[in-house]
Design a protein around this motif. Sequence first.
Motif, PDB file in Angstrom:
ATOM      1  N   ALA A 111       0.631  -1.263   0.065  1.00 12.82           N
ATOM      2  CA  ALA A 111       0.070  -0.023  -0.205  1.00 12.82           C
ATOM      3  C   ALA A 111       0.986   1.148  -0.036  1.00 12.82           C
ATOM      4  O   ALA A 111       1.969   1.132   0.104  1.00 12.82           O
ATOM      5  N   MET A 112       0.155   2.494  -0.118  1.00  5.24           N
ATOM      6  CA  MET A 112       0.886   3.768  -0.082  1.00  5.24           C
ATOM      7  C   MET A 112       0.135   4.633   1.093  1.00  5.24           C
ATOM      8  O   MET A 112      -1.135   4.393   1.311  1.00  5.24           O
ATOM      9  N   VAL A 113       0.896   5.532   1.641  1.00  6.76           N
ATOM     10  CA  VAL A 113       0.187   6.401   2.560  1.00  6.76           C
ATOM     11  C   VAL A 113      -0.363   7.579   1.720  1.00  6.76           C
ATOM     12  O   VAL A 113       0.252   8.328   1.076  1.00  6.76           O
ATOM     13  N   GLN A 114      -1.690   7.706   2.092  1.00  7.26           N
ATOM     14  CA  GLN A 114      -2.357   8.589   1.177  1.00  7.26           C
ATOM     15  C   GLN A 114      -3.014   9.799   1.796  1.00  7.26           C
ATOM     16  O   GLN A 114      -2.713  10.954   1.156  1.00  7.26           O
ATOM     17  N   ARG A 115      -3.361   9.923   3.249  1.00  7.77           N
ATOM     18  CA  ARG A 115      -3.857  11.158   3.479  1.00  7.77           C
ATOM     19  C   ARG A 115      -3.715  10.800   5.165  1.00  7.77           C
ATOM     20  O   ARG A 115      -4.037   9.693   5.634  1.00  7.77           O
ATOM     21  N   ILE A 116      -3.405  11.756   5.871  1.00  3.54           N
ATOM     22  CA  ILE A 116      -3.519  11.679   7.303  1.00  3.54           C
ATOM     23  C   ILE A 116      -4.811  12.653   7.759  1.00  3.54           C
ATOM     24  O   ILE A 116      -5.037  13.681   7.441  1.00  3.54           O
ATOM     25  N   ASN A 117      -5.754  12.292   8.777  1.00  6.72           N
ATOM     26  CA  ASN A 117      -7.055  12.863   8.943  1.00  6.72           C
ATOM     27  C   ASN A 117      -6.928  13.222  10.535  1.00  6.72           C
ATOM     28  O   ASN A 117      -6.888  12.705  11.281  1.00  6.72           O
ATOM     29  N   TRP A 118      -7.369  14.588  10.332  1.00  4.25           N
ATOM     30  CA  TRP A 118      -7.491  15.094  11.862  1.00  4.25           C
ATOM     31  C   TRP A 118      -8.718  14.922  12.535  1.00  4.25           C
ATOM     32  O   TRP A 118      -9.644  14.907  11.964  1.00  4.25           O
ATOM     33  N   MET A 119      -8.521  14.584  13.665  1.00  2.83           N
ATOM     34  CA  MET A 119      -9.927  14.315  14.635  1.00  2.83           C
ATOM     35  C   MET A 119     -10.697  13.092  14.016  1.00  2.83           C
ATOM     36  O   MET A 119     -11.868  13.075  13.774  1.00  2.83           O
ATOM     37  N   ALA A 120      -9.892  12.046  13.453  1.00  2.00           N
ATOM     38  CA  ALA A 120     -10.976  11.147  12.674  1.00  2.00           C
ATOM     39  C   ALA A 120     -11.227   9.950  13.667  1.00  2.00           C
ATOM     40  O   ALA A 120     -12.135   9.238  13.219  1.00  2.00           O
ATOM     41  N   ASP A 121     -10.534   9.923  15.024  1.00  2.00           N
ATOM     42  CA  ASP A 121     -11.131   8.583  15.667  1.00  2.00           C
ATOM     43  C   ASP A 121     -11.093   9.433  17.185  1.00  2.00           C
ATOM     44  O   ASP A 121      -9.946   9.336  17.908  1.00  2.00           O
ATOM     45  N   GLN A 122     -12.090   9.947  17.705  1.00  2.00           N
ATOM     46  CA  GLN A 122     -12.153  10.526  18.789  1.00  2.00           C
ATOM     47  C   GLN A 122     -12.582   9.648  20.137  1.00  2.00           C
ATOM     48  O   GLN A 122     -12.862  10.349  21.314  1.00  2.00           O
ATOM     49  N   SER A 123     -12.570   8.507  19.746  1.00  2.00           N
ATOM     50  CA  SER A 123     -12.767   7.694  20.919  1.00  2.00           C
ATOM     51  C   SER A 123     -11.372   7.718  21.969  1.00  2.00           C
ATOM     52  O   SER A 123     -10.437   8.234  21.462  1.00  2.00           O
ATOM     53  N   GLU A 124     -11.681   7.181  23.278  1.00  2.00           N
ATOM     54  CA  GLU A 124     -10.656   7.070  24.162  1.00  2.00           C
ATOM     55  C   GLU A 124      -9.400   6.410  23.533  1.00  2.00           C
ATOM     56  O   GLU A 124      -8.176   7.126  23.593  1.00  2.00           O
ATOM     57  N   LYS A 125      -9.695   5.327  22.903  1.00  2.00           N
ATOM     58  CA  LYS A 125      -8.681   4.464  22.416  1.00  2.00           C
ATOM     59  C   LYS A 125      -7.832   5.175  21.053  1.00  2.00           C
ATOM     60  O   LYS A 125      -6.636   5.567  21.358  1.00  2.00           O
TER      61      LYS A 125
END
Lengths: 494, 494
Positions: free
Chosen positions: A425-439
Amino acid sequence: MEHGKETLNHQRSFEVVRESMHSVISMNKTEVGDSVLNEFLEGYCSLSFENRRKLLLTLAKEYDLNRAQVRELIKQYLGLQPPGSEAQSGGVADEGFLSTFYRIERNLRHSLKPVYETLFERLNTHPEGLKFLTIIRADILSILTEGNIASLRALDSYLKEKLTTWLSPAALELHQITWDDPASLLEKIVFYEAVHPISNLIDLKRRLGVGRRCFGYFHSAIPREPLIFIEVALLKNIAETIQEVLWDNPPIAESEATCALFYSISSTQPGLAGINLGKFLIKRVITLVKIDMPHISVFATLSPIPGFMQWLLSKLASQSKLAKAEDISLSPADRSGLTFYENILEPEEERALIDSSGDLASGKSGMEIMLNLLTPTTHEWTNSDKLLSALKPPLMRLCARYLLQEKKRGKALDSVANFHLQNGAMVQRINWMADQSEKGLNQSAGIMVNYVYRPENIEEYAQLYFSKGHIHSSYDVKRYIQPVLENESKDSLL
Amino acid sequence: MEHGKETLNHQRSFEVVRESMHSVISMNKTEVGDSVLNEFLEGYCSLSFENRRKLLLTLAKEYDLNRAQVRELIKQYLGLQPPGSEAQSGGVADEGFLSTFYRIERNLRHSLKPVYETLFERLNTHPEGLKFLTIIRADILSILTEGNIASLRALDSYLKEKLTTWLSPAALELHQITWDDPASLLEKIVFYEAVHPISNLIDLKRRLGVGRRCFGYFHSAIPREPLIFIEVALLKNIAETIQEVLWDNPPIAESEATCALFYSISSTQPGLAGINLGKFLIKRVITLVKIDMPHISVFATLSPIPGFMQWLLSKLASQSKLAKAEDISLSPADRSGLTFYENILEPEEERALIDSSGDLASGKSGMEIMLNLLTPTTHEWTNSDKLLSALKPPLMRLCARYLLQEKKRGKALDSVANFHLQNGAMVQRINWMADQSEKGLNQSAGIMVNYVYRPENIEEYAQLYFSKGHIHSSYDVKRYIQPVLENESKDSLL
């Protein structure tokens, strides 16, 4: 008194299981029926962890090789002229000699196989043997976390080789898991989902319903339980947040989808650690989806970055310490010890952090403030717009750096990144506040990453990553670290 | 001219396939995608038999071992003290040394694996790889029938080992084949049925209907095609003739059955020759039937005796020849050359044959008459009551002798007998005129045999057969050869 009796019982049951293990290994081939194997299986499972440990060490040390025989065969082997002139000559007498040579070579090869291979092979003929072998391996791995034991490490690497062969993709069956599957299977999906826990039946049903797919790899000797499974969402665009995948309603019509998003992949057997089944699973699922839905052309993931915060916090801690040391204005001689010092923040990031931190965190430097803001697991920084906008630029930039540049033995430091990159695979995009769960906040400050699989490039990317550590990435991600790129490590990116 | 061009094309396609085989073997792990494997698979299948032969010999000779490396590692290995004192000492330094020792031992083990293992392993990751490997092995076996080639024999034995591992019972799925299965699968059953050919759809439907069962072993990499399958009839008593199993109507109610009769077992892949899948299949079917139908307590076969007539005719021919030589009344000195002479007929059998043969066959001795009666494939003897009753006693007696006493390297000479005996069955009964088909008369003068599997004795019988060549049989069969028994070989029967 009671305690002494218990110890005695433990000792006795250990001896019984050890005896039955010996029978399985030493009986001749046709004697080893299911009853002998059953006895050992049940005996082993009834042992305490301490006794399992003792038994596995016995197996590793007393059932490895007959080294006297190996030396004898080496002597015979070295006494023979290896073939090579076969092509030129090739009479009947030569074939006779060659047969002897190949026979002794085979005997030497067999003598180098540990005796415990017999145990593994025989267990593998038992209907529940493969499952049992994964339990044994899980035990071995947890013994090895306590400390290295060379003989047990050698046994583990041998068992891992065998399991890898037995679990070759040819022996695995791809099955689409749906709401029509038995509850006993669906329950396993809920139990093993390791990335985004399934909270209730509605959640599960949604993951198996319209616009969603779930595929598992099954082995006939481990029935009603996938070894690994992957969850897929059919979308118009590559999703940026896990919320929209898991919770936003309603899913789009499948015929409008252009993107298959892999949003979760979970292994179920701790005893199969290090055996990459996911690679084949992803490839087969891509092939399958392409055939079923030709309108889907993008294959992407929405993945966690499990190691980002751990790396960042330890970096911030060590660099703040070095920064403090620098403060006490050392003599130039002492400064030479500080070559590892690096302000990992840009000047404007540092200023913004100092300006916005207020009461929530103190610190002498931007790095110290950042460390103090991010350390508490209460994640209060997520409630302040000011802090969010001060933290976003350095977090996104450092996340890109972590994904693209931080390595260990030439491989991406992040385990999920390494998994997808080695699969091509390749690294396409990083996303801000994409997983706001505790984990999500604990692992990666809520940031998630999209990896993209381009079917036509998978093999090429995998190869370049494997041979040269090259990480393919989009311009979108690269631009976060462009300045660094231009100075230092342009060359490690493509 | 055209011929020359064709040769050139053949040569070129050989080179292309050889090149792609080299790629599969020598590429690094991540480079080997399905496309490279596909190229080799398709290339190989397009080759002429002659070119396949050339390619497999290349594989066997040029891709076996790096023997220089083996010798180098042997040198390193012999220079190290093997472990053994580990238990006594066991400090950190020792663990370090041991790690080195185990590593070099593993390297030596790996260096002794032929390079062609890589080809096999990689093919096995391809969805169609396992099927393809069975095709390759079938080709190897047919090359080896032309004459022994030591290197190819070594390759075959290696490939057979690998296939045996990959086809361990754990990787096989037992499936009951019914009339609801796809026609494409049922067609395979018709095609592969090797014991009692299926003549039409009604025949097939009957074998899958009430009172009948058909089970197959499937592997996920060889879909829609059993590797081996077994046909079972549910009966009140152990059937004596195949006619009543295949043709007599109607089947009894299943609840009245007390006997599961295995009347046909067929392997489908010539490339899996020598890999005993039937043993596990029979054991699993017995377990399954016992659970499903507790009223069934007898597990028996109605089996052909494929080697009986061949053995008998050659025995009759050689003994008649010896008998003739004896006729010319040799001097006692010359007679010593005749120690192998044996009149295999009893006096009363001989008399009956001479009395009844009439015009149909001439001959100086009973054996010669018998030979002349049995040789023609028209089987005219089956039309004469007189001949039938003269032939029955010697044929039944000699058949019992053939099954219980004629051996090759300690195993039953008859291949089907050897198969069931090594699986742990016993010889229960031989049945006169049990298979009057052309094939049945040719193979065994129409005689068939019932083997019985007693679940509680399977392991014990298999072991005694394996270790001592003991053949368990009922008194019914033993009594045919009682006189012989008392004199010579009581001891080889139990």
